[in-house]
Design a protein around this motif. Structure first.
Motif: not given
Length: 572
Positions: A394-405
């Motif tokens: 539902a998102s992009t791999g980049l967004q997953y990376a940027l949202n990772f905590s």
């Protein structure tokens, strides 16, 4: 607790190894393993029909003529051999409904040297790559198959190099370590049928995730392998992968934006800027090893000598490749120091400033990998419970990376639940990484190498492991385990380095003849090499050689002699 696979037929299926000579593994004298003896292939076409191995389907066994298999960059012809393909432990997952099996191929040379080589593959596995036995250094000249080894390659239990197998608990365990437990006795039994005897000596080798497989094998299967070679080992891979996502966040803070308002990570530090920093490192540290030759051998002293803030010019205007902005310096300082959470706790080791950071491979791991390979691996394999496919897509791999905590998501590598009863950390890493007593006491040996300019797995982490292994063994771990750092080398090969070397032959000599390697000869892949490294400086001789030294020693110029020759250097 991590469940170790212990098939009841494992021990019974393997013949005893060759007799040990020595004092049975005391602290004073380790056993000396005997030399493997050759044999000739007895059968090939009939193997598929004659073998009956537990949970194994042999799908084909066909002869391959000498020279029929062509390997890029290999100068020696691939010998005549038998190619066997098959699958183990075929099943349908009760969790994701997908079909799984451990796919493999074994190449059995007609003229066999009596040795078995498990070729551990890299990345996410998922492909049965050609079982050549390419084990170390850039463009190896003579892979294991050419040297007469029987070589096994596998997909580690899933049929595609994608992370979605992380939805299945057993596929996770196979990827982590259990595929090795299944494949090892099968391969040895198959070899016994093909040659009329079991392998005298068994070896295990790989780089990257293959290096992780090797480190895990050293800890878990020291009773099954006599020599293990681990290259650029990602033995703390879950931590390294989450660090990749954290790096993306750091770079994003100084990146330009694309038309979709997303950060363009490659804009954070350009190739020209990395090259400029590399040149500054050389200028500051080149002479520390006794000669100005464009290489930094004394990497430890260099870390104290080089200062990013003061040795690299700060931009007063536009960036033009000759300077770094204050923000760039802040980000790079943070990245090389390693990730921390909001409480200031260090979560993975940092890395060293080395001229090899100018290598394209270094940049690709920093900028390209986080949004692709690392995001998927973390989401599905190194997180419990894993993401769903729908949520991830539902998102992009980049967004997953940027949202990772690093506060709330990072700890999920240590989590379990009723479906995923083994944490990602427990199935991916060696269970007790400084306890190699089983391997040591048998007389088996471990060689590890790591490029100093690795862009994904920290060489500092590997050196720290070696330090801890020495402490755990009273300062005498080098009797059975040795680390070789490769200055300038990126991830497994490449960079500003003499990165072509063979560690398999020295490992065999150490295991079977007691010849402990004090150094390994490394070549530059200059003009005329089978595969040329185009990143090498023009000032280097294309035939430059250097000794790779046993850590913590470094190659130092003797004070006279040809600067391009390893003979002019000694390990001190």
């Amino acid at each position: 607790m991590t469940r170790r696979i212990s098939p009841g037929w494992l021990a019974a299926s393997l013949l005893p190894t060759a007799l040990l000579v020595g004092c049975g593994g005391s602290d004073d004298a380790l056993p000396q393993l005997t030399v493997a003896t050759p044999a000739t292939l007895q059968s090939c076409a009939t193997l598929a029909s004659s073998l009956a191995l537990p949970n194994t389907s042999i799908t084909s066994s066909v002869p391959v003529a000498e020279g029929a298999l062509v390997a890029t960059g290999v100068s020696t012809p691939i010998p005549a051999h038998c190619l066997v393909k098959g699958k183990m432990n075929q099943r349908t997952s009760p969790v994701d409904g997908a079909s799984y099996a451990i796919g493999f191929e074994i190449r059995l040379p007609v003229a066999w040297n009596g040795r078995f080589l498990y070729q551990a593959n890299g990345g996410l596995d998922g492909s049965v790559v050609t079982a050549l036995g390419n084990t170390s250094g850039g463009a190896p000249v003579a892979p294991g198959l050419s040297q007469g080894f029987a070589v096994l390659s596998s997909d580690a239990g899933h049929g595609a190099p994608t992370p979605f197998f992380g939805l299945d608990p057993q596929a996770r365990l196979d990827y982590g370590y259990q595929a090795v437990a299944s494949l090892t006795p099968m391969a040895k039994n198959l070899i016994k049928t093909a040659y009329g005897k079991s392998p005298d000596r068994s070896y295990f080798a790989g780089c990257s995730n293959g290096g992780r497989h090797a480190m895990v094998a050293a800890a878990r299967y020291g009773d099954q392998y006599d020599g293990i070679l681990a290259g650029n080992p990602g033995f703390h891979l879950p931590k390294a992968a989450t660090t990749q996502l954290w790096k993306a966040q750091q770079y994003a803070s100084i990146s330009s934006l694309d038309s979709s308002n997303q950060p363009v990570l490659t804009s954070a530090v350009t190739p020209a800027e990395f090259k400029m920093v590399s040149d500054k490192i050389v200028a500051k540290c080149d002479a520390l090893d006794g000669v100005v030759d464009g290489q930094v051998q004394d990497v430890a002293t260099c870390q104290a000598a080089f200062n990013l803030q003061t040795d690299v010019p700060s931009c007063s205007g536009a960036r033009d490749g000759s300077c770094l902005s204050p923000a760039q310096k802040t980000v790079l300082t943070s990245i090389f120091a390693g990730p921390k959470n909001s409480q200031g706790q260090a979560l993975y080791k940092g890395t060293w400033f080395d001229p090899g950071i100018a290598g394209a491979n270094f940049a690709s791991w920093h900028f390209g990998s986080p949004a692709t390979r690392d995001a998927g691996a973390v989401a599905f394999i190194f997180t419990t419970p894993p993401s769903t496919v729908a949520a991830f897509n539902a998102s992009t791999g980049l967004q997953y990376a940027l949202n990772f905590s690093m506060d709330t998501d990072y700890p999920k590598m240590f989590a379990t639940n009723s479906t995923y009863t083994d944490s990602s950390w427990s199935f991916m890493v060696p269970p007790d990484e400084t306890n190699l007593a089983t391997l040591r006491n048998r007389g088996a040996k471990l060689m590890v190498y790591h490029g100093v300019a690795d862009g994904v797995f920290s060489p500092v982490d590997t050196a720290d492991w070696m330090d801890r292994l020495q402490t755990a063994n009273g300062g005498s771990a080098d009797r059975f385990a040795r680390l070789f750092l490769v200055p300038g080398m990126n991830h497994c090969s490449g960079g500003l380095a003499t990165d072509q070397f063979d560690m398999l032959a020295p490992l065999v000599n150490w295991v079977e003849k007691g010849q402990a390697p004090d150094s390994v000869l490394a070549h530059a892949r200059g003009a005329g090499a089978n595969v040329v490294n185009t990143e090498l400086p023009a000032s280097w001789s294309p035939t430059r050689t250097r000794p790779l030294c046993v850590y913590p020693k470094v190659a130092r110029y003797k004070g006279s002699g040809d600067v391009e020759s390893a003979d002019s250097f000694s390990c001190k």
